[in-house]
Design an enzyme around this catalytic site. Structure first.
Site, PDB file in Angstrom:
ATOM      1  N   ASN A   9       0.877  -1.182   0.000  1.00  0.00           N
ATOM      2  CA  ASN A   9       0.000   0.000   0.000  1.00  0.00           C
ATOM      3  C   ASN A   9       0.910   1.227   0.000  1.00  0.00           C
ATOM      4  OD1 ASN A   9      -1.799   2.046   0.509  1.00  0.00           O
ATOM      5  ND2 ASN A   9      -2.325   1.366   2.591  1.00  0.00           N
ATOM      6  N   LYS A  11       0.095   4.268  -0.317  1.00  0.00           N
ATOM      7  CA  LYS A  11      -0.547   5.472   0.255  1.00  0.00           C
ATOM      8  C   LYS A  11      -0.291   6.666  -0.660  1.00  0.00           C
ATOM      9  CE  LYS A  11      -0.172   3.332   4.720  1.00  0.00           C
ATOM     10  NZ  LYS A  11      -0.148   3.453   6.164  1.00  0.00           N
ATOM     11  N   HIS A  99      -9.637   1.162   4.749  1.00  0.00           N
ATOM     12  CA  HIS A  99      -8.359   1.311   5.459  1.00  0.00           C
ATOM     13  C   HIS A  99      -8.564   2.256   6.641  1.00  0.00           C
ATOM     14  CE1 HIS A  99      -4.262   2.598   6.336  1.00  0.00           C
ATOM     15  NE2 HIS A  99      -3.877   1.467   5.781  1.00  0.00           N
ATOM     16  N   GLU A 101      -6.950   4.677   7.716  1.00  0.00           N
ATOM     17  CA  GLU A 101      -6.768   6.109   7.416  1.00  0.00           C
ATOM     18  C   GLU A 101      -8.017   6.672   6.736  1.00  0.00           C
ATOM     19  OE1 GLU A 101      -2.978   5.625   5.461  1.00  0.00           O
ATOM     20  OE2 GLU A 101      -2.115   5.101   7.405  1.00  0.00           O
ATOM     21  N   GLU A 171      -5.611  -4.973  10.544  1.00  0.00           N
ATOM     22  CA  GLU A 171      -4.594  -3.951  10.750  1.00  0.00           C
ATOM     23  C   GLU A 171      -4.896  -3.181  12.033  1.00  0.00           C
ATOM     24  OE1 GLU A 171      -2.441  -2.748   6.951  1.00  0.00           O
ATOM     25  OE2 GLU A 171      -4.253  -1.549   7.013  1.00  0.00           O
ATOM     26  N   GLY A 177       2.257   2.304  10.708  1.00  0.00           N
ATOM     27  CA  GLY A 177       3.220   3.385  10.553  1.00  0.00           C
ATOM     28  C   GLY A 177       3.918   3.782  11.839  1.00  0.00           C
ATOM     29  N   SER A 216       3.271  -2.105  10.331  1.00  0.00           N
ATOM     30  CA  SER A 216       4.722  -2.138  10.567  1.00  0.00           C
ATOM     31  C   SER A 216       5.370  -3.475  10.181  1.00  0.00           C
ATOM     32  CB  SER A 216       5.041  -1.773  12.015  1.00  0.00           C
ATOM     33  OG  SER A 216       4.601  -0.449  12.281  1.00  0.00           O
TER      34      SER A 216
HETATM   35  P1  PGA Z   1       2.704   0.333   7.644  1.00  0.00           P
HETATM   36  O1  PGA Z   1       1.226   0.522   7.006  1.00  0.00           O
HETATM   37  O2  PGA Z   1       3.241  -0.963   7.083  1.00  0.00           O
HETATM   38  O3  PGA Z   1       3.480   1.534   7.187  1.00  0.00           O
HETATM   39  O4  PGA Z   1       2.539   0.257   9.112  1.00  0.00           O
HETATM   40  C1  PGA Z   1       0.363  -0.544   6.827  1.00  0.00           C
HETATM   41  C2  PGA Z   1      -0.915  -0.086   6.189  1.00  0.00           C
HETATM   42  O5  PGA Z   1      -1.378   1.018   6.472  1.00  0.00           O
HETATM   43  O6  PGA Z   1      -1.515  -0.802   5.356  1.00  0.00           O
END
Ligand code: PGA
Length: 256
Positions: A9, A11, A99, A101, A171, A177, A216
């Site tokens: 992803n 983003k 997601h 976010e 998640e 992140g 992560s």
């Molecule tokens: P990250 O994000 O691996 O940077 O923690 C995962 C995601 O948001 O799908």
């Protein structure tokens, strides 16, 4: 047997020049035995999709093109939105839906998420439905309750056969992140809970639905996460931007 799916992803990173370079470097790092063992998808910003489609098709790269979200309507006065129809025309195969976010920054509700899941399926693409608890919800012992609600609402009116070919991504919001990933055991416990809930809702789909862990993920923690019985793949954010690191994750079985 469920074939693992490892998804990147990106983003809001990588313009179309960077996207082309990244997919080419990724394709260079992967071999046919990787694609035989693992399905791979890359979820790029909308502005990159046409360029990536062209590279993937011309060079016959077995990476699946993915989107990060979609509206549910086919067309209309929805300024700034992109429809499932438009994504399907670019041969997008997987669409991330719900997601954290999107839920937390852009206010997507479970109802919006459900409409998107159904719209994506209607265009013969595969939704990756994201679920996960915040740190407060985890600390108050409500992880499974939250995840089960997101699942039940997100999957409303979806048929068992459609759920069977879907992907669910667990998640935990606190792990995205932050560098704090769930332990493989904690991630397994929730992914198992997700499979049990799917079995509850749709008897026949639970053996086939693929469940990813995200939050992560890196080359160093991928092998232990992938050893868990109910983890069938990974949804990778930050570490998927670097093709060397992302290819290490995809080759997790060689790192062990
Ligand atoms: P990250 O994000 O691996 O940077 O923690 C995962 C995601 O948001 O799908």
């Amino acid at each position: 047997m469920r074939k693992p799916l490892i998804s990147g992803n990106w983003k809001m990173h990588h313009n179309h020049f960077e996207a082309i370079q990244t997919i080419q470097r990724l394709a260079y790092a992967l071999s046919s035995s990787d694609y035989e063992s693992v399905d791979v998808s890359v979820h790029a910003p909308f502005t990159d999709l046409r360029s990536l489609q062209t590279v993937i098709e011309v060079d016959q790269i077995p990476i699946n093109l993915g989107a990060q979200h979609s509206h549910w309507e086919e067309k209309g006065a929805f300024t700034g939105e992109v429809s499932p129809e438009m994504l399907a025309k670019l041969n997008v195969s997987f669409v991330i839906v719900g997601h954290s976010e999107r839920r937390h920054i852009f206010g997507e509700s479970d109802e919006d998420v459900n409409k998107k899941v159904r719209a994506v399926i209607a265009k013969e693409m595969t939704p990756i439905l994201c679920v996960g608890e915040t740190s407060e919800e985890r600390e108050s012992g409500r992880t499974l309750e939250i995840v089960e609600r997101q699942l039940k609402e997100g999957l409303k009116e979806v048929k068992a056969s459609e759920v069977a070919s879907m992907v669910i991504a667990y998640e935990p919001v606190w792990a995205i992140g932050t560098g704090k990933n769930a332990t493989p055991e904690d991630a397994q416990e929730v992914c198992k809970g997700i499979r049990i809930k799917v079995a509850d809702l749709y008897k026949t789909a639970s053996d086939d639905v693929r469940i990813q862990y995200g939050g992560s993920v890196k080359g160093v923690n991928a092998p232990d996460l992938m050893k868990q019985a109910d983890i069938d793949g990974l949804l990778v954010g930050g570490a998927s931007l670097d093709p060397d690191e992302f290819s290490r994750i995809i080759k997790y079985r060689l790192l062990d």
